[in-house]
Structures are given as C-alpha cells and as structure tokens.
Design an enzyme around this catalytic site. Structure first.
Site, PDB file in Angstrom:
ATOM      1  CD  GLU A  19      35.381  23.819  34.236  1.00 50.06           C
ATOM      2  OE1 GLU A  19      35.400  24.129  35.218  1.00 50.06           O
ATOM      3  OE2 GLU A  19      36.594  23.627  33.485  1.00 50.06           O
TER       4      GLU A  19
ATOM      5  CB  CYS B 118      46.715  31.358  25.091  1.00 47.87           C
ATOM      6  SG  CYS B 118      46.115  31.151  23.196  1.00 47.87           S
TER       7      CYS B 118
END
Ligand code: SAH
Length: 370
Positions: A107, A131
C-alpha cells in the site's frame, strides 16, 4: 537519420525476457544500452522520458527515431505496479493498493496538506519487526520490494494526480516518507537504489530534503543513510526505557535505546541544523505520563530534534488504546517547554485504514480473495 550503432538488428525477445528499465540505476541503464550498441546519450533520453515525462510506452518517445523505438520495445519494458484499488478518504487522504507481477500487494498513501503533500511508500510486503501496536507488524514478512516496485509506487501516485512531467507546478506530491509497510533498513540496498532514482535531477527530482526515511532503529545501517543518501531521518522511538521498548518494539533487544541515540548523535545531517524526527505513538497508560515526557527530553538532549506525537490508531483486536487528549496535550507541553517542537500528528485517512500502522487489512483481504 539514425546512427549506424542504433540500427544493428537482433531478434525481438519474448515479453518475459525483456529487461525492465524501471529500477535500474543510471549506470545500469547505460550499460544495458551499451550492450545493444546504443550510446549513453540514448540512455539519457530514455531516462528522461520515463522519469521526467512519466511515459509508459516507447512509442510515446517522440524524440527517438521510429526504428529505435521499436527496437527498444523488443528488448525492454517500462513496468508499473497495477493499481488493485484506489480509495480517497473524507479528508482527501488517498490510498493505493498496488499489485506486483507475482500478485503480492503493498500500500502507498498520499497525505495532502494545504500547500504540499507527502506520499508514504512501502519498502516490504509484510514486516519482520512485530511492533506490538502496529497492524502491519502482525503480517509476516513476505518479501522485500525491488527498486522498481518502490519507485513504481510513487509513479502510480503521479499517474493518479496527473503530475507528470516532473516540472509540473503546482505539485501536490511534494514530499516522500518511507513510512509505509516494512522496515526500510532491512531492505537497504533496494530502498537506496529507489531513492537515488527518485532524487535524480533529470528524472523524478524530489530533493533529499523532502524525503524522510523512518526506521524502528536498525542501528548498523543508520550511518549509511546519512553518508550515502543524506535524506531526513525519522526514528520510531515510542518508549523511553529499554524495559518498555523491548516489549513494544522488539528490535530494541538487539539495538537498545542508548546505541540508537548514539547513532542519531552521529547522523551527519543532524549537524547542518536539519533535525531528526522522533516518532512517539501515544498509548494510554503505557508511555504517556509526564515523567515519560521529561525522560524523553533528557534522553535526546543535544540532538537537533523534533518530536512527532502520533495518536495511536486502533485496529480490531489491538491490545492498546489511544491516550486521551489531555494526556497528549500535557506530554506535548513538556516536550515543547524543553525546546523541542512537538506537533501532534492528526490521524489521516482512518476511515480507509490508511493511517499509521493500519496498512494491512485491505492488502490481506485482497490477497485472500485472489
Ligand atoms: N518500520 C519503519 C517504518 C514504519 S513507519 C519504522 O518503524 O519506522 C510507520 C510509523 O507509524 C512508525 O513510527 C510506527 O511505529 C508507527 N505506527 C505503527 N502502528 C501504529 C499505530 N497503530 N498507531 C500509530 N502509529 C503507528
């Protein structure tokens, strides 16, 4: 009047065997032309057509003899990722889901502002960093993107806004941030090659001052970013103790805060009054106390810096909540009083899942469908 070297005949190549010119460095493109007996000047002309004018067909290269255009078409291609979908949010943030030749998806997002606009590019399909607050981090790494695929994302954005040629004014796509899916410094060579193509003044021509590379802190690669690319650096800090950062940015176990900040202190551009951006995601009750803010200013003392406070963008099942407005304001105030600019990044494009850490849902859904 074609020169003799331009008209040596070879049989045409099958489509799949043709070399993609997009993503080659200037030197590589010149060498590919030389291998066909074509002069460096021809390479320079074609470079200009591809990256200044944005043309996608050799037949549109009107300064080249028709014969030469046909020969180039038989040996080379000019790739573009396909646009699987394009969405524009209520706030005019635009997101492209791009599809590569192996059907992998990534994206890219355009974040428009009053008189400028940044395009956020992806460097990998998926990510290895995990994360805890990042939705992309929940998608396993599929592969690195190639230089052509990284440059291609920006070319798709220019196509979408009709911003060719590069000299087009006014421009909405003025800045680039390497802040999309992936960790750019785990794909350094391809990212560096892509950025060199993007910065080339006879092509796309976006200045290094308008390019920001964001890393979660791959310390050994940071000096090269400064020495070889000279772009702006952003660091995803997000915590002020190793104990917490180890948990929410696991890369910290490899490169702890002190080492990361040493690399920032040594970053060459930091001296020429160009500041390093520290990104700090605001997680309610986790990293958003006044004591955290004070510790942050202590840690970065001596580094020309600005602190970008990012309200946490939620996603389904996320184990965090966004800090409250008052906590964010109080945090910003402490950082600001210590002499650092501390803008709060307004979430953009949340309605199309285009905000930080939300780039995943659409690409995964699309892939399952395929
Ligand atoms: N891997 C690089 C590039 C990603 S940049 C890096 O870590 O810097 C995307 C930025 O958005 C990073 O600062 C990232 O930590 C932050 N981010 C990720 N998920 C988020 C979320 N849900 N809300 C707000 N910010 C997020």
């Amino acid at each position: 009047m074609a020169t003799i070297v331009d008209s040596v005949a070879e049989p045409p190549l099958e489509e799949a065997e043709r070399t993609d010119l997009v993503g080659l460095s200037r030197a590589e493109m010149t060498a590919a032309f030389a291998a066909l007996g074509l002069s460096p000047f021809r390479a320079k002309q074609v470079w200009h057509w591809i990256y200044h004018h944005g043309v996608r067909e050799f037949s549109a290269m009107s300064t080249l003899a028709r014969d030469l255009r046909r020969r180039l078409d038989e040996r080379f291609v000019i790739s573009r990722p396909q646009v699987a979908s394009e969405q524009t949010a209520a706030d005019r943030t635009r997101k492209w889901l791009v599809s590569f030749s192996d059907r992998n998806l990534a994206e890219a997002v355009h974040i428009p502002e009053e008189d400028r606009g940044a395009v956020c590019l992806s460097s990998q399909v998926g990510c290895t960093l995990t994360c805890r607050f990042c939705h992309t981090g929940k998608q396993r790494l599929v592969r690195n993107l190639t230089p052509a695929e990284i440059v291609g994302q920006f070319m798709v954005a220019r196509d979408s806004y009709g911003e060719w040629p590069s000299s087009h004014e006014p421009r909405r796509l003025t800045h680039i941030v390497m802040m999309g899916m992936g960790e750019p410094l785990y794909n350094y060579d391809n990212v560096a090659q892509a950025l060199r193509i993007i910065m080339d003044e006879e092509g796309i021509n976006v200045s290094r001052r308008r390019i920001t590379l964001s890393t979660a802190g791959v310390v050994p690669e940071i000096p090269r970013v400064g020495a070889e690319l000279g772009v702006q650096l952003a660091i995803s800090l997000h915590a002020v103790t190793d104990e917490l950062r180890d948990r929410i940015v696991p890369l910290n176990r490899k490169y702890p805060i002190a080492e990361l900040l040493d690399a920032c202190r040594a970053y060459p551009a930091a001296r020429n009054s160009r500041r390093i951006t520290f990104e700090y995601v605001m997680l309610r009750g986790v990293n958003d106390s006044p004591a955290d803010a004070r510790e942050l200013t202590r840690l970065i003392r001596g580094i020309p810096a600005k602190i970008n406070l990012i309200p946490f963008n939620p996603w389904p099942g996320a184990p965090f909540e966004c800090s409250g407005n008052r906590a964010i304001a109080a945090f910003a105030e402490i950082v600001n009083r210590a002499g650092y600019s501390s803008p709060v990044r307004t979430p953009r494009g949340r309605d199309i899942l285009a905000a930080c850490g939300q780039l995943r849902t659409a690409s995964e859904r699309e892939r399952r469908r395929a």
